[in-house]
Design an enzyme around this catalytic site. Structure first.
Site, PDB file in Angstrom:
ATOM      1  N   GLY A  48       0.763  -1.236   0.000  1.00  0.00           N
ATOM      2  CA  GLY A  48       0.000   0.000   0.000  1.00  0.00           C
ATOM      3  C   GLY A  48       0.792   1.283   0.000  1.00  0.00           C
ATOM      4  O   GLY A  48       0.402   2.262  -0.628  1.00  0.00           O
ATOM      5  N   GLU A 103       4.068   4.372   5.971  1.00  0.00           N
ATOM      6  CA  GLU A 103       2.820   3.612   5.844  1.00  0.00           C
ATOM      7  C   GLU A 103       1.812   4.381   5.008  1.00  0.00           C
ATOM      8  O   GLU A 103       1.843   5.611   4.975  1.00  0.00           O
ATOM      9  CB  GLU A 103       2.213   3.380   7.230  1.00  0.00           C
ATOM     10  CG  GLU A 103       2.405   1.997   7.777  1.00  0.00           C
ATOM     11  CD  GLU A 103       1.536   0.930   7.131  1.00  0.00           C
ATOM     12  OE1 GLU A 103       1.238   1.022   5.921  1.00  0.00           O
ATOM     13  OE2 GLU A 103       1.173  -0.009   7.827  1.00  0.00           O
ATOM     14  N   ASP A 104       0.920   3.658   4.370  1.00  0.00           N
ATOM     15  CA  ASP A 104      -0.122   4.309   3.588  1.00  0.00           C
ATOM     16  C   ASP A 104      -1.214   4.893   4.483  1.00  0.00           C
ATOM     17  O   ASP A 104      -1.623   6.035   4.313  1.00  0.00           O
ATOM     18  CB  ASP A 104      -0.715   3.359   2.548  1.00  0.00           C
ATOM     19  CG  ASP A 104      -1.255   2.059   3.126  1.00  0.00           C
ATOM     20  OD1 ASP A 104      -1.100   1.798   4.335  1.00  0.00           O
ATOM     21  OD2 ASP A 104      -1.834   1.272   2.347  1.00  0.00           O
ATOM     22  N   ASP A 107      -5.186   2.904  10.563  1.00  0.00           N
ATOM     23  CA  ASP A 107      -6.598   2.658  10.815  1.00  0.00           C
ATOM     24  C   ASP A 107      -6.753   2.276  12.279  1.00  0.00           C
ATOM     25  O   ASP A 107      -6.822   3.141  13.142  1.00  0.00           O
ATOM     26  CB  ASP A 107      -7.081   1.555   9.869  1.00  0.00           C
ATOM     27  CG  ASP A 107      -8.587   1.485   9.749  1.00  0.00           C
ATOM     28  OD1 ASP A 107      -9.287   1.881  10.695  1.00  0.00           O
ATOM     29  OD2 ASP A 107      -9.081   1.019   8.704  1.00  0.00           O
ATOM     30  N   VAL A 157     -11.223   4.174   1.670  1.00  0.00           N
ATOM     31  CA  VAL A 157     -10.556   4.909   0.603  1.00  0.00           C
ATOM     32  C   VAL A 157      -9.645   4.004  -0.223  1.00  0.00           C
ATOM     33  O   VAL A 157      -9.090   3.029   0.289  1.00  0.00           O
ATOM     34  CB  VAL A 157      -9.745   6.100   1.156  1.00  0.00           C
ATOM     35  CG1 VAL A 157     -10.673   7.166   1.710  1.00  0.00           C
ATOM     36  CG2 VAL A 157      -8.761   5.659   2.228  1.00  0.00           C
ATOM     37  N   ARG A 169      -5.212   0.454  -6.802  1.00  0.00           N
ATOM     38  CA  ARG A 169      -3.931   1.013  -6.334  1.00  0.00           C
ATOM     39  C   ARG A 169      -3.370   2.059  -7.299  1.00  0.00           C
ATOM     40  O   ARG A 169      -2.712   2.998  -6.886  1.00  0.00           O
ATOM     41  CB  ARG A 169      -2.875  -0.084  -6.177  1.00  0.00           C
ATOM     42  CG  ARG A 169      -3.083  -1.014  -5.026  1.00  0.00           C
ATOM     43  CD  ARG A 169      -1.869  -1.927  -4.863  1.00  0.00           C
ATOM     44  NE  ARG A 169      -2.144  -3.061  -4.027  1.00  0.00           N
ATOM     45  CZ  ARG A 169      -2.131  -3.046  -2.698  1.00  0.00           C
ATOM     46  NH1 ARG A 169      -1.869  -1.932  -2.060  1.00  0.00           N
ATOM     47  NH2 ARG A 169      -2.383  -4.134  -2.012  1.00  0.00           N
TER      48      ARG A 169
END
Length: 185
Positions: A48, A103-104, A107, A157, A169
């Site tokens: 990600g 990191e993308d 959460d 998202v 992606r």
């Protein structure tokens, strides 16, 4: 699973390509200043973060080293399973080195917490975290990232490296995925 195409599946664009580019440039400038006297190891959490990571590293105007890790807590689900698995570890030692985890999205915070614990046990000089997106409503504040690109609410998202079941992606923007795409029908 119903996946059609980008035009039908995206509810709305949250961050445009231009907005992302400008924010990544700001983050690169900030990290350049932070590490001007260091050679940090930039750790990409695949898959990600790969697009964000590449763009961020290109914006840094200081010497860096690049390394990669693969962890999994989602699989093809929309929520973290709670169990984090290390699939690919670093190739290099980080003893007495400055480490930046890229990191993308944060959460639940479980993946980031797990990664920091693993890397801190290896005796680096420092460990900082940079996340493109911070879902601030979804994790305890003590698990947050050190630097975030954008804070978002609890929307699902995709784009700019973020996926659903390995799709979307390659979108140049970040969009909110329509619920009917990922919910059981």
């Amino acid at each position: 699973m119903r996946i059609t195409n980008e035009k039908n599946d995206i509810e709305y664009v949250l961050f445009s390509e231009e907005t992302i580019r400008a924010r990544v440039a700001e983050l690169g400038k900030q990290l350049t200043e932070m590490y001007k006297d260091s050679e940090p190891i930039m750790v990409c959490i695949l898959k990600g973060a790969s697009i964000f990571y590449t763009d961020l590293c290109r914006q840094m105007k200081t010497q860096i080293h690049m390394d990669f890790m693969v962890v999994s807590s989602y699989g093809n689900e929309t929520q973290s399973s709670g169990a984090v698995r290390l699939i690919k570890d670093l190739d290099n030692t980080i003893i007495d080195r400055d480490v930046v985890i890229v990191e993308d999205i944060i959460d639940s915070g479980l993946t980031l917490k797990y990664l920091k614990e693993i890397l801190l046990s290896r005796k680096p000089r420092s460990v900082r975290t940079v996340c493109l997106l911070d879902k601030y409503e979804c994790h305890p504040s003590e698990i947050g990232c050190d630097i975030s690109g954008f804070s978002i609410n609890n929307a699902f998202v995709v784009g700019y490296g973020l996926d659903y079941a390995d799709y979307y992606r390659n979108l140049p923007y970040i969009g909110v995925l329509k619920k009917e795409v990922y919910s059981e029908e």
